[in-house]
Design an enzyme around this catalytic site. Structure first.
Site: not given
Length: 531
Positions: A181, A323, A431, A436
């Site tokens: 992530t 995810e 974003k 991100w």
């Protein structure tokens, strides 16, 4: 007992490779090289080289479940790694070359990567973090210069993959790939995809109501192969025999449009900033293109969708996360939606879409599931066979419900036709260009400057990047600092795209009753900021 009579055949990477070898052996894979030349190969040749790579890795000591990292652009050798590393029973771990070297080192160390496959053009980036994490072996693709002492040329490495080296028997629940992530709520966390989840994701994304890929198509994945496995598209395309165009490091609009035209691309995929630049290129120099263009990573404005319709190009919105492998939602018009007025259809196309087959979503707030009115907000939750049920490396996180849904952290609503629209974020994330940016990490770093008393960072709308960070700063009494001072203070610790584009100096920052920065007020105050 009356039981199924069906064969129990594991869903593993072998199935994708066998399909490529036998049903698409002559289908081209075209890569743009660092010298801009086009390199052309076929799935048949890639299948042969993939097996050599798998056997070479085993010969070099790679064991089942070991991690092999890649630091590479989009090209045929990276596709060979996508297939060959898991064929060896190992796990391909794509490193995001856009991150700060310190972050890359942390991620490689956290995953305990053993080997690294790296493009020669990215060796300077590797040099910037190599001392922080020593890989056991470094394999370099595209060598034209003398290599570091511990490195080996990729082509020479493949020669070690002789047929006498046995390949392992893989189970469908074995790990295939790993992505991390973006670290927006703390340190980056690993998500590990299985062979089964990857095969199912590939099958569903190929469906007509999903991303719609077949052997009649020509795909150009502009989304990097180091970014959530290029949305799984290299696996999908190889499974169904789609011709692939891999643009390498050349992601400027002129280069991409040239490839789309000369290679007759029918499907392309990238973040909104890519399509905005291509819109400008086509407005300046019109071309005869016919393609479906998948946009993800950030929401595409309705105007962008309308503009491409005007040019004869269809923009398809999709949504997902690391995810979720990542495809979770796709915005295609249902039969009922096609009966609506045109303006209403555009509004639906600008939403994140409806769940892909086998994926379940719901939007929940404190009162439970929200009504399907397209207005009531709650958190988007999702589950399915390619949605992760935990993070790797023993990370404990409270992002799963008791009944198995993953809590995305996105605020959304859901309408009667099943379309999800994201409206906000539960965390104060920014974003920008599909990447991100964690505002709190920036704030803490800014407040580390000796002249700064407090700082709040917000995302402000940007015409090209969707959002860019703006920092509101309060200096200590009697201290002085300007934007350049603060940017220089941050630069050694962040990637360039993470740095605030603007610094505003204020007397105070509004706070909530709990003493937290009241960012809703800041966003309203600076919503019309001119870049």
């Amino acid at each position: 007992m009356f039981e199924s009579t069906m064969m129990d055949i594991p869903l593993t990477i072998d199935m994708i490779l066998d399909r490529a070898r036998h049903a698409a052996a002559d289908v081209e894979v075209v890569s743009r090289q660092p010298d801009r030349r086009l390199h052309k190969t076929t799935y048949g040749a890639i299948a042969e080289r993939t097996e050599k790579l798998a056997r070479a890795l085993i010969d070099a000591g790679i064991q089942p479940r070991d991690r092999v990292a890649t630091l590479m652009w989009n090209h045929a050798q990276h596709l060979e790694c996508y297939l060959g590393i898991p064929l060896a029973g190992a796990v391909i771990h794509t490193l995001n070359l856009r991150l700060h070297p310190d972050e890359i080192a942390f991620i490689a160390r956290d995953a305990q990567d053993r080997f690294l496959v790296v493009d020669e053009v990215l060796l300077p980036l590797f040099e910037a973090f190599r001392s922080q994490y020593p890989f056991e072996k470094v394999i370099v693709v595209g060598t034209t210069k003398p290599l570091p002492p511990e490195a080996i040329d990729y082509e020479d490495f493949l020669k070690r993959g002789t047929p006498g080296i046995a390949l392992p028997k893989i189970q469908e629940t074995d790990p295939l790939g790993c992505c991390y992530t973006s670290g927006t709520t703390g340190k980056p966390k690993g998500v590990v995809y299985s062979h089964r989840s990857t095969i199912l994701h590939s099958l569903v994304t190929a469906l007509p109501d999903s991303l719609d890929l077949s052997m009649d198509d020509c795909l150009m994945a502009v989304v990097p192969m180091f970014h959530v496995n290029a949305w799984g598209l290299p696996y999908t395309a190889t499974l169904v025999g789609t011709r692939q165009i891999l643009p390498g490091p050349f992601l400027d609009a002129a280069s991409l449009v040239d490839l789309m035209e000369t290679e007759k691309v029918t499907v392309a995929a990238g973040v909104p900033t890519i399509w905005m630049s291509i819109r400008e290129e086509l407005d300046a120099r019109p071309r005869e293109l016919k393609a479906r263009m998948v946009v993800g990573g950030a929401a595409a404005p309705e105007k962008l969708i309308r503009d491409f319709d005007r040019m004869g190009l269809q923009l398809i919105q999709a949504w997902g996360m690391t995810e979720t492998s990542p495809v979770g939602l796709v915005s295609r018009l249902s039969p009922a939606a096609q009966l609506l007025p045109v303006d209403e259809q555009y509004k639906l196309r600008a939403k994140q879409g409806r769940p892909a087959p086998l994926v379940q979503v719901r939007v929940c707030n404190e009162e439970g599931e929200v009504p399907l009115d397209g207005k009531t907000s709650g958190e988007l939750q999702i589950r399915g066979p390619w949605i992760t049920q935990r993070y790797a490396s023993g990370v404990v996180d409270q992002r799963w419900t008791d009944d198995g849904y993953f809590k995305t952290g996105d605020v959304a609503n859901l309408d009667a036709l099943g379309y999800v629209q994201l409206t906000d974020r539960t965390a104060d994330l920014i974003k920008s260009g599909g990447e991100w940016i964690a505002s709190q990490v920036l704030e803490n770093a800014i407040m580390g400057h000796p002249a700064v008393r407090e700082a709040a960072v917000i995302g402000v709308p940007h015409p090209k990047w969707s959002e860019r960070p703006l920092a509101v700063v309060v200096l200590k009494p009697g201290c002085k600092a300007n934007a350049d001072d603060l940017r220089d203070h941050l630069a050694p610790h962040f990637a360039k795209f993470q740095l605030p584009d603007a610094f505003v100096f204020a007397d105070t920052i509004p706070r909530t009753s709990a003493g937290k920065f009241k960012k809703t007020d800041l966003r309203q105050e600076y919503c019309n900021w001119t870049w």
